[in-house]
Design an enzyme around this catalytic site. Structure first.
Site, PDB file in Angstrom:
ATOM      1  CB  THR A  21      -0.940   0.003   1.220  1.00  0.00           C
ATOM      2  OG1 THR A  21      -1.841  -1.097   1.108  1.00  0.00           O
ATOM      3  CG2 THR A  21      -1.733   1.298   1.316  1.00  0.00           C
ATOM      4  CB  ILE A  60      -5.712  -3.591  -3.137  1.00  0.00           C
ATOM      5  CG1 ILE A  60      -5.922  -3.878  -1.648  1.00  0.00           C
ATOM      6  CG2 ILE A  60      -6.428  -2.306  -3.536  1.00  0.00           C
ATOM      7  CD1 ILE A  60      -7.372  -4.028  -1.242  1.00  0.00           C
ATOM      8  CG  HIS A  69      -0.506   0.279  -4.598  1.00  0.00           C
ATOM      9  ND1 HIS A  69      -0.221   0.006  -5.915  1.00  0.00           N
ATOM     10  CD2 HIS A  69      -0.781  -0.922  -4.022  1.00  0.00           C
ATOM     11  CE1 HIS A  69      -0.322  -1.294  -6.136  1.00  0.00           C
ATOM     12  NE2 HIS A  69      -0.656  -1.875  -5.000  1.00  0.00           N
TER      13      HIS A  69
END
Length: 316
Positions: free
Chosen positions: A23, A240, A26
């Site tokens: 994450t 995700i 990202h």
């Protein structure tokens, strides 16, 4: 003297170790789906961290803790009816408020989970990603005696393999693509059946797996996973995805397959994972491939992007 916590219900944590997560990559790359963070900028990243409480309520000061990053409001209907797990207005430490890539972090006291004094900080900091892995295995239902496939040998995928093994999986295959370093870690953990799509390894068996965990975040992989799923099997999506994936719904119905999502672990899962890590610390430690000072965090990001690393742990 360190600064006071930001609010009276918060504690000030002296960060001892913080892991770099996908994450974080990202966010740093401004991937699709993270545009809503614009209103939170500037923000300090880092949501996988552990440390010692320096300031705050007396019953917390001096305790070693890992921090749950999901901050709940305590006021919405979900909180009133279902407690923290039901909050509909949650925000994230290290995402929309300052996190653990710092020497000190101010966090709500209720987000702290005490860890044993003897559990070293880097293992404590593994708790957050391992709760994601443990929750994915729980979402799969019965795993004991099943043929299990893990797609994506990153920290979450390898954590899923560890918890699926603990749950009694009969056979376990871990697959990746151009993932030599991470699949080597899988074999070091004792998972002999690893496959790399770019290395000429044996192809995966169509309809050969009763439980599949998709932890790649690549929509095409999620779609292709259905062809590998046995009749009556369960596909757990824990990656995700920036784009939509497609599934053959007719085959899903006729073969009675299930697709379930898994994301955030309930509060109770955190204590369970701390117990699991404490029971076999050296097994989980193998997930940590690199250790860097916080000042070299950008080097850690590069290692994670290249997939040369499994988990990079930063030390302030």
């Amino acid at each position: 003297m360190p600064p006071a916590p930001a609010h009276e219900d918060e504690v000030l944590v002296r960060v001892e170790a913080a892991g770099i997560c996908g994450t974080d990559l990202h966010i740093a790359d401004w991937s699709a789906g993270y545009e809503a963070m614009a209103s939170a900028m500037p923000v300090t990243l880092g949501h996988e961290f552990a440390g010692r409480v320096e300031r705050g309520p007396s019953d917390w000061v001096g305790r070693r803790v890992v921090v749950r990053p999901s901050v709940t409001c305590g006021r919405c209907e979900g909180c009133r009816e279902r407690g923290e797990d039901g909050c509909t207005a949650r925000t994230g430490i290290g995402i929309r408020r300052d996190g653990g890539f710092a020497s000190l972090a101010s966090v709500p006291a209720r987000n702290c989970v005490a860890v044993p004094e003897g559990l070293d900080p880097e293992l404590a900091a593994l708790t957050e990603p391992m709760t994601v892995a443990a929750q994915a295995v729980a979402r799969a239902g019965a795993v004991a005696g099943k043929r299990v496939l893990v797609l994506g040998p990153g920290p979450i995928g390898l954590g899923v393999a560890l918890f699926a093994e603990r749950a009694g999986a009969a056979a376990l295959t871990i697959a990746g693509r151009d993932d030599a370093a991470r699949l080597a870690c899988a074999r070091a953990l004792g998972f002999a059946d690893t496959r790399d799509a770019l290395a000429g390894d044996a192809p995966l068996e169509p309809a050969g797996y009763e439980v599949i965990f998709e932890a790649t975040g690549v929509p095409e992989v999620a779609s292709a996973a259905q062809r590998l799923l046995a009749p009556g099997g369960v596909l757990v999506i824990c990656g995700i995805h920036a784009r939509r994936a497609s599934f053959d719904l007719t085959a899903m119905v006729r073969l009675e397959q299930s697709v379930v999502g898994s994301y955030r672990a309930p509060v109770a899962r955190w204590g369970e994972v701390v117990v699991a890590i404490t029971a076999t610390p050296e097994r989980f430690r193998q997930l940590i491939s690199h250790r860097l000072p916080l000042a070299e965090a950008l080097d850690g990001f590069a290692l994670m992007r290249s997939r040369a690393a499994v988990k990079v742990m930063l030390r302030p």
